[in-house]
Design a protein around this motif. Sequence first.
Motif, PDB file in Angstrom:
ATOM      1  N   ASP A   1       1.566 -13.139  -6.627  1.00 22.74           N
ATOM      2  CA  ASP A   1       1.217 -11.732  -6.533  1.00 22.74           C
ATOM      3  C   ASP A   1      -0.211 -11.630  -6.012  1.00 22.74           C
ATOM      4  O   ASP A   1      -1.159 -12.051  -6.676  1.00 22.74           O
ATOM      5  CB  ASP A   1       1.336 -11.081  -7.915  1.00 22.74           C
ATOM      6  N   ILE A   2      -0.350 -11.102  -4.795  1.00 22.30           N
ATOM      7  CA  ILE A   2      -1.664 -10.952  -4.170  1.00 22.30           C
ATOM      8  C   ILE A   2      -2.240  -9.590  -4.555  1.00 22.30           C
ATOM      9  O   ILE A   2      -1.549  -8.574  -4.448  1.00 22.30           O
ATOM     10  CB  ILE A   2      -1.559 -11.059  -2.632  1.00 22.30           C
ATOM     11  N   PRO A   3      -3.507  -9.560  -5.015  1.00 19.11           N
ATOM     12  CA  PRO A   3      -4.122  -8.273  -5.346  1.00 19.11           C
ATOM     13  C   PRO A   3      -4.301  -7.418  -4.094  1.00 19.11           C
ATOM     14  O   PRO A   3      -4.623  -7.925  -3.019  1.00 19.11           O
ATOM     15  CB  PRO A   3      -5.493  -8.652  -5.924  1.00 19.11           C
ATOM     16  N   GLN A   4      -4.079  -6.123  -4.235  1.00 21.18           N
ATOM     17  CA  GLN A   4      -4.304  -5.184  -3.132  1.00 21.18           C
ATOM     18  C   GLN A   4      -5.808  -5.105  -2.884  1.00 21.18           C
ATOM     19  O   GLN A   4      -6.594  -5.054  -3.812  1.00 21.18           O
ATOM     20  CB  GLN A   4      -3.771  -3.795  -3.508  1.00 21.18           C
ATOM     21  N   GLY A   5      -6.203  -5.093  -1.621  1.00 23.33           N
ATOM     22  CA  GLY A   5      -7.631  -4.994  -1.314  1.00 23.33           C
ATOM     23  C   GLY A   5      -7.848  -4.713   0.154  1.00 23.33           C
ATOM     24  O   GLY A   5      -6.903  -4.624   0.944  1.00 23.33           O
ATOM     25  N   LEU A   6      -9.108  -4.581   0.497  1.00 22.10           N
ATOM     26  CA  LEU A   6      -9.493  -4.344   1.881  1.00 22.10           C
ATOM     27  C   LEU A   6      -8.949  -5.485   2.745  1.00 22.10           C
ATOM     28  O   LEU A   6      -9.184  -6.659   2.455  1.00 22.10           O
ATOM     29  CB  LEU A   6     -11.021  -4.276   1.990  1.00 22.10           C
ATOM     30  N   ASP A   7      -8.196  -5.178   3.757  1.00 23.59           N
ATOM     31  CA  ASP A   7      -7.586  -6.161   4.661  1.00 23.59           C
ATOM     32  C   ASP A   7      -6.543  -7.067   3.995  1.00 23.59           C
ATOM     33  O   ASP A   7      -6.166  -8.080   4.561  1.00 23.59           O
ATOM     34  CB  ASP A   7      -8.659  -7.040   5.314  1.00 23.59           C
ATOM     35  N   CYS A   8      -6.117  -6.738   2.788  1.00 21.06           N
ATOM     36  CA  CYS A   8      -5.117  -7.547   2.090  1.00 21.06           C
ATOM     37  C   CYS A   8      -3.952  -6.667   1.650  1.00 21.06           C
ATOM     38  O   CYS A   8      -4.153  -5.694   0.927  1.00 21.06           O
ATOM     39  CB  CYS A   8      -5.718  -8.221   0.849  1.00 21.06           C
ATOM     40  N   VAL A   9      -2.759  -7.018   2.115  1.00 19.03           N
ATOM     41  CA  VAL A   9      -1.565  -6.302   1.686  1.00 19.03           C
ATOM     42  C   VAL A   9      -1.112  -6.963   0.383  1.00 19.03           C
ATOM     43  O   VAL A   9      -0.598  -8.076   0.378  1.00 19.03           O
ATOM     44  CB  VAL A   9      -0.451  -6.366   2.746  1.00 19.03           C
ATOM     45  N   GLY A  10      -1.364  -6.275  -0.706  1.00 19.92           N
ATOM     46  CA  GLY A  10      -1.025  -6.820  -2.012  1.00 19.92           C
ATOM     47  C   GLY A  10       0.454  -6.749  -2.292  1.00 19.92           C
ATOM     48  O   GLY A  10       1.225  -6.164  -1.544  1.00 19.92           O
TER      49      GLY A  10
END
Length: 159
Positions: free
Chosen positions: A79-88
């Motif tokens: 599970d990738i955290p949502q963030g700037l330039d990151c599709v969580g």
Amino acid sequence: MKRIIMLSVIVAFLGISCSLSKEDKLYRTTVDGTWQLTNVDYTGAQGQFSSVLFKDADAKCFGGSTWYFNHINSTGYYDIPQGLDCVGGQRDIRWSILDQNGIQQLQFKFIDEKKKDITGYGFRLTIDYLDDTSMTLRSSVSVDGEPVNVIYKFQKINQ
């Protein structure tokens, strides 16, 4: 009677050939649980690197990602955290431990909600270190003809 004996021999042979070694079972039960990817680093070459990991997201997006491994049914997710330039979001996986000439590797592939393979390919990471609280995995790649190792450091966040 001969059929029953022959069938018993075949079933026993299949059971033995498909079973995991004691070491593989130990790795599987140790990996089981929830982990946090605390650091992604590079060794083997000089310079700054920007990389897309697992054909999914930039390496910086994986910092703080949560990884879950269920040894009972060999499924899990990261599970990738949502963030700037990151599709969580959560990516479901099927995983296993592979013994490559005495070197343990964690391999995984992406699956859908029905547990079916969705990409046709997978990833292998060499297990450099594993205990009940920390895990270090490594993948080897080539950058401009030079070998580079991507090092993934994990901390277990539940047992």
